[in-house]
Scaffold this motif. Structure first.
Motif, short mmCIF file in Angstrom:
data_model
loop_
_atom_site.label_atom_id
_atom_site.label_comp_id
_atom_site.label_asym_id
_atom_site.label_seq_id
_atom_site.Cartn_x
_atom_site.Cartn_y
_atom_site.Cartn_z
N GLU A 193 4.42 -7.32 36.22
CA GLU A 193 4.99 -8.61 35.84
C GLU A 193 6.51 -8.55 35.76
OE1 GLU A 193 1.20 -10.45 33.32
OE2 GLU A 193 2.90 -9.59 32.24
N ALA A 194 7.06 -7.44 35.32
CA ALA A 194 8.52 -7.30 35.30
C ALA A 194 9.08 -7.30 36.71
CB ALA A 194 8.92 -6.02 34.57
N ILE A 195 8.37 -6.64 37.64
CA ILE A 195 8.80 -6.63 39.05
C ILE A 195 8.73 -8.04 39.63
CG2 ILE A 195 8.22 -5.78 41.36
CD1 ILE A 195 9.45 -3.73 39.36
N GLU A 196 7.66 -8.73 39.37
CA GLU A 196 7.53 -10.10 39.89
C GLU A 196 8.61 -11.01 39.32
OE1 GLU A 196 2.67 -10.09 40.63
OE2 GLU A 196 3.50 -10.95 38.80
N THR A 197 8.95 -10.80 38.06
CA THR A 197 10.01 -11.60 37.44
C THR A 197 11.35 -11.33 38.11
OG1 THR A 197 8.86 -11.61 35.30
CG2 THR A 197 11.24 -12.02 35.28
N ALA A 198 11.65 -10.07 38.35
CA ALA A 198 12.91 -9.72 39.01
C ALA A 198 12.94 -10.26 40.43
CB ALA A 198 13.10 -8.21 39.01
N ALA A 199 11.82 -10.15 41.14
CA ALA A 199 11.77 -10.62 42.52
C ALA A 199 11.94 -12.13 42.61
CB ALA A 199 10.45 -10.20 43.16
N THR B 177 25.97 1.80 24.70
CA THR B 177 25.41 1.57 26.03
C THR B 177 25.61 0.11 26.41
OG1 THR B 177 23.22 1.22 25.06
CG2 THR B 177 23.73 3.44 25.88
N PRO B 178 25.83 -0.18 27.69
CA PRO B 178 26.13 -1.56 28.09
C PRO B 178 24.88 -2.42 28.16
CG PRO B 178 26.09 -0.16 30.00
CD PRO B 178 25.90 0.75 28.82
N GLY B 179 25.09 -3.72 28.00
CA GLY B 179 24.02 -4.69 28.19
C GLY B 179 24.32 -5.56 29.40
N ILE B 180 23.35 -6.41 29.74
CA ILE B 180 23.52 -7.36 30.83
C ILE B 180 22.84 -8.68 30.43
CG2 ILE B 180 21.51 -6.46 32.11
CD1 ILE B 180 24.82 -7.82 33.65
N PHE B 181 23.28 -9.22 29.27
CA PHE B 181 22.69 -10.47 28.79
C PHE B 181 23.72 -11.45 28.24
CE2 PHE B 181 22.30 -7.15 25.56
CZ PHE B 181 22.95 -7.71 24.47
N SER B 182 24.99 -11.02 28.06
CA SER B 182 26.01 -11.91 27.52
C SER B 182 27.09 -12.19 28.56
CB SER B 182 26.66 -11.29 26.28
OG SER B 182 27.56 -10.25 26.65
N GLU B 183 27.87 -13.22 28.33
CA GLU B 183 28.95 -13.55 29.25
C GLU B 183 30.03 -12.46 29.24
OE1 GLU B 183 28.96 -15.96 31.58
OE2 GLU B 183 26.90 -16.10 30.84
N ASP B 184 30.31 -11.87 28.09
CA ASP B 184 31.26 -10.75 28.05
C ASP B 184 30.78 -9.60 28.93
OD1 ASP B 184 33.10 -11.96 26.36
OD2 ASP B 184 32.26 -11.07 24.53
N GLN B 185 29.50 -9.31 28.85
CA GLN B 185 28.96 -8.22 29.66
C GLN B 185 29.00 -8.54 31.15
OE1 GLN B 185 25.19 -8.03 27.69
NE2 GLN B 185 26.03 -6.95 25.91
N VAL B 186 28.73 -9.78 31.50
CA VAL B 186 28.84 -10.18 32.91
C VAL B 186 30.27 -9.96 33.39
CG1 VAL B 186 28.79 -12.16 34.47
CG2 VAL B 186 26.91 -11.80 32.86
N ARG B 187 31.25 -10.37 32.60
CA ARG B 187 32.65 -10.18 33.00
C ARG B 187 32.99 -8.70 33.11
NH1 ARG B 187 33.38 -14.77 29.67
NH2 ARG B 187 33.73 -13.45 27.83
N CYS C 213 18.33 -10.48 35.00
CA CYS C 213 18.46 -10.53 36.46
C CYS C 213 19.47 -11.60 36.88
CB CYS C 213 17.11 -10.82 37.09
SG CYS C 213 15.97 -9.43 37.09
N GLU C 214 19.43 -12.74 36.23
CA GLU C 214 20.38 -13.81 36.55
C GLU C 214 21.80 -13.38 36.21
OE1 GLU C 214 18.62 -16.82 34.17
OE2 GLU C 214 17.17 -17.43 35.72
#
Length: 372
Positions: A217-223, A73-83, A168-169
């Motif tokens: 709190e997760a919603i507020e963090t994302a927002a 499954t994919p992640g969204i925390f590394s530079e490889d994953q961002v690319r 999120c970033e």
């Protein structure tokens, strides 16, 4: 198209403009790379084929290594994953589509093979029912029993929220149009919500207002990263892996929906009881019109999901029971689903043997209607 015409009106989901009300639901397909957990050109082709949806919600995407519970499954925390995800978002945008990243932490629905041999985390000590999909990561796989999860310590919650912020970033840099916080299906946030798992005695346990704290709190963090109008939320008042449940699902999930109101969120995405959410999940004596009450408790756009036929979906939108409908399995085997709905079908059936893992077969080789 007269019967289904209601699905083809444009819709504003906070800061996201959807050209129709047909949403592609998040669908785990386990086709990320084995080592980096990153999407590839094959994933980009798959999503681009389905860009006719008013909105695509990406497959569940772990926010950190700790958040993984299934192979490939994919992640969204590394530079490889961002690319890798940038390949996907560029391909979807080239077709005029919109796509948000579903942010996932599985909590206890995991295995030590994903946790460097340690225990997964949850709201409380808990051993989920069933087995983890570990693919080829264990010699006796692809399935292995879930181990006992440990309770996430109070001093670890800021670190967890920092993982949400970082994800999120990364999603912004990957070119997504927003994010959807996965608070459904018995995963980590839902493990904090549900009374059968959450036996904490601190500010995150006990009464409903405490059990919904992590969700808020997760919603507020994302927002804080995206702006609330680019943040959606997914909830499922019944069902999910591991056997978790709540003693009062109606009270819990209407309170959760109400707590999300007044924040200017992009949408609330709710899974209604269906054949995939467990045998007890549809009992009227337990939940009544829970999805309808969640709709009334939330003040923003409302997306419903759960084995809808196109005709029923159109009826729900026309009657104001939902603003849009998310389709899952129909999108697997019908990459041009909006065009097929407009034409009144026909609809191809998916092959469950190719749902998880593998390559193009059962993934990008379903033909469009003009090619069928």
């Amino acid at each position: 198209m007269t019967r289904n015409a209601a699905l083809f009106d444009a819709l504003t989901l906070g800061g996201i403009h959807a050209r129709n009300r047909i949403v592609m639901a998040p669908l785990t397909r386990s086709r990320a790379t084995a080592q980096e957990n990153m999407p590839t050109a094959l994933n980009a082709e798959y999503y681009a084929q389905r860009a006719g949806a008013g909105l695509i919600v990406s497959e569940a995407t772990q926010i950190s290594p700790e958040g993984q519970g299934y192979a490939w499954t994919p992640g969204i925390f590394s530079e490889d994953q961002v690319r890798g995800w940038k390949l996907v978002t560029d391909a979807v945008h080239a077709q005029g589509g919109k796509i948000v990243c579903q942010l996932w932490h599985v909590g206890a629905i995991s295995h030590g093979v994903f946790q460097n041999g340690g225990a997964p985390v949850s709201s409380s000590v808990w051993t989920p029912q069933g087995e983890a999909f570990v693919g080829d990561l264990l010699a006796d796989g692809p399935l292995a029993p879930h181990p006992e999860a440990r309770a996430l310590r109070l001093d670890e919650i800021p670190r967890l929220l920092a993982d949400y912020r970082h994800a999120c970033e990364c999603a912004r840099r990957a070119g997504f149009d927003g994010v959807e916080v996965h608070g459904a299906n018995g995963y980590l946030i839902d493990q904090f919500l549900r009374s059968s798992v959450n036996r904490r005695e601190d500010a995150y346990g006990g009464p409903v207002e405490n059990r919904i704290r992590l969700l808020v709190e997760a919603i507020e963090t994302a927002a804080a990263v995206w702006g609330a109008d680019h943040v959606g939320v997914r909830l499922s008042p019944t069902g999910g892996p591991g056997g978790s449940f709540d003693a009062d699902p109606h009270g819990l999930y209407t309170a959760a929906a109400a707590a999300l109101s007044g924040r200017g969120l992009a949408y609330l995405h709710v899974i209604r009881p269906n054949s995939h959410t467990g045998p007890e999940s549809g009992r009227e004596d337990r939940i009544g019109d829970l999805v309808g009450d969640m709709r009334r408790a939330f003040d923003g756009p409302f997306i419903a999901n759960g084995e809808f036929t196109p005709e029923e979906a159109a009826d729900w939108v026309r009657e104001g029971r939902a603003d849009a409908i998310a389709f899952g399995r129909l999108f697997i085997s019908n990459p041009d689903l909006p065009q097929r709905i407009a034409a009144g079908g026909p609809y191809a059936s998916p092959n469950p043997a190719t749902f998880y893992g593998g390559g193009a077969q059962g993934y990008t080789d379903y033909p469009a209607l003009a090619q069928a």
